[in-house]
Design a protein around this motif. Structure first.
Motif, PDB file in Angstrom:
ATOM      1  N   ASP A   7       0.873  -1.271   0.107  1.00 49.57           N
ATOM      2  CA  ASP A   7       0.046   0.057  -0.111  1.00 49.57           C
ATOM      3  C   ASP A   7       0.852   1.148   0.127  1.00 49.57           C
ATOM      4  O   ASP A   7       1.766   1.324   0.575  1.00 49.57           O
ATOM      5  N   GLY A   8       0.453   2.310  -0.995  1.00 49.68           N
ATOM      6  CA  GLY A   8       1.236   3.542  -0.771  1.00 49.68           C
ATOM      7  C   GLY A   8       2.295   3.392  -1.903  1.00 49.68           C
ATOM      8  O   GLY A   8       2.918   4.512  -2.176  1.00 49.68           O
ATOM      9  N   VAL A   9       2.136   2.300  -2.524  1.00 48.03           N
ATOM     10  CA  VAL A   9       3.494   2.163  -3.748  1.00 48.03           C
ATOM     11  C   VAL A   9       2.473   2.029  -5.009  1.00 48.03           C
ATOM     12  O   VAL A   9       1.731   1.231  -4.969  1.00 48.03           O
ATOM     13  N   GLY A  10       2.631   2.519  -6.055  1.00 46.42           N
ATOM     14  CA  GLY A  10       1.974   2.839  -7.144  1.00 46.42           C
ATOM     15  C   GLY A  10       3.044   3.227  -8.319  1.00 46.42           C
ATOM     16  O   GLY A  10       4.248   3.252  -8.325  1.00 46.42           O
ATOM     17  N   ALA A  11       2.353   3.495  -9.482  1.00 48.66           N
ATOM     18  CA  ALA A  11       2.787   4.159 -10.721  1.00 48.66           C
ATOM     19  C   ALA A  11       2.025   4.757 -11.552  1.00 48.66           C
ATOM     20  O   ALA A  11       0.675   4.280 -11.607  1.00 48.66           O
ATOM     21  N   LEU A  28      -2.089  -2.604  -9.724  1.00 50.31           N
ATOM     22  CA  LEU A  28      -0.748  -3.543  -9.908  1.00 50.31           C
ATOM     23  C   LEU A  28      -0.642  -4.456  -8.682  1.00 50.31           C
ATOM     24  O   LEU A  28      -1.183  -3.972  -7.585  1.00 50.31           O
ATOM     25  N   ARG A  29       0.087  -5.584  -8.868  1.00 50.49           N
ATOM     26  CA  ARG A  29       0.296  -6.568  -7.714  1.00 50.49           C
ATOM     27  C   ARG A  29       1.681  -7.128  -7.885  1.00 50.49           C
ATOM     28  O   ARG A  29       2.463  -7.017  -8.479  1.00 50.49           O
ATOM     29  N   PRO A  56       7.111   4.772 -11.420  1.00 51.76           N
ATOM     30  CA  PRO A  56       6.726   4.268  -9.869  1.00 51.76           C
ATOM     31  C   PRO A  56       6.731   5.625  -8.867  1.00 51.76           C
ATOM     32  O   PRO A  56       7.366   6.567  -9.351  1.00 51.76           O
ATOM     33  N   TYR A  57       5.857   5.538  -7.885  1.00 51.48           N
ATOM     34  CA  TYR A  57       5.572   6.737  -6.777  1.00 51.48           C
ATOM     35  C   TYR A  57       5.659   5.818  -5.492  1.00 51.48           C
ATOM     36  O   TYR A  57       5.171   4.641  -5.437  1.00 51.48           O
TER      37      TYR A  57
END
Length: 107
Positions: A8-12, A48-49, A101-102
């Motif tokens: 959680d909190g990591v994405g793109a 995403l997973r 990514p963020y």
């Protein structure tokens, strides 16, 4: 392949760059959207997973392009509806396509 640090909190953000016509994005079979045609950047983080992911980008084409793509030698030898075949219209992903990514952090 996304590692175990994916949480959680990591994405793109998926940026499609220059596109011609409408675009639809699916991540792991889930429809993401809508996609803004003027600024085609979508947050794909929630889709995403950890592990392998499938990113599918579908770009619409005109009916004329579809008909031109369906032609075979029998149709080409007789012309296009009795006329010379026109050139296909420009469409597709013209790029560049990037995945940025963020990470989110509470302040």
């Amino acid at each position: 392949m996304l590692g175990s640090e994916w949480r959680d909190g990591v994405g793109a953000y998926l940026s499609l760059g220059l596109t011609e016509d409408t675009v639809r994005v699916r991540i792991n079979g889930q429809l993401v959207g809508p996609v803004n045609q003027i600024n085609p950047v979508v947050d794909v983080g929630p889709y995403l997973r950890e592990g392998s992911n499938e990113i599918e980008v579908e770009v619409a084409s005109s009916l004329l392009n579809r008909l031109l793509g369906m032609q075979d030698e029998r149709i080409l030898s007789g012309g296009f509806l009795g006329l010379d075949a026109p050139d296909p219209a420009s469409y597709g992903l013209l790029g560049p396509v990037t995945l940025q990514p963020y990470a989110e952090q509470a302040l």
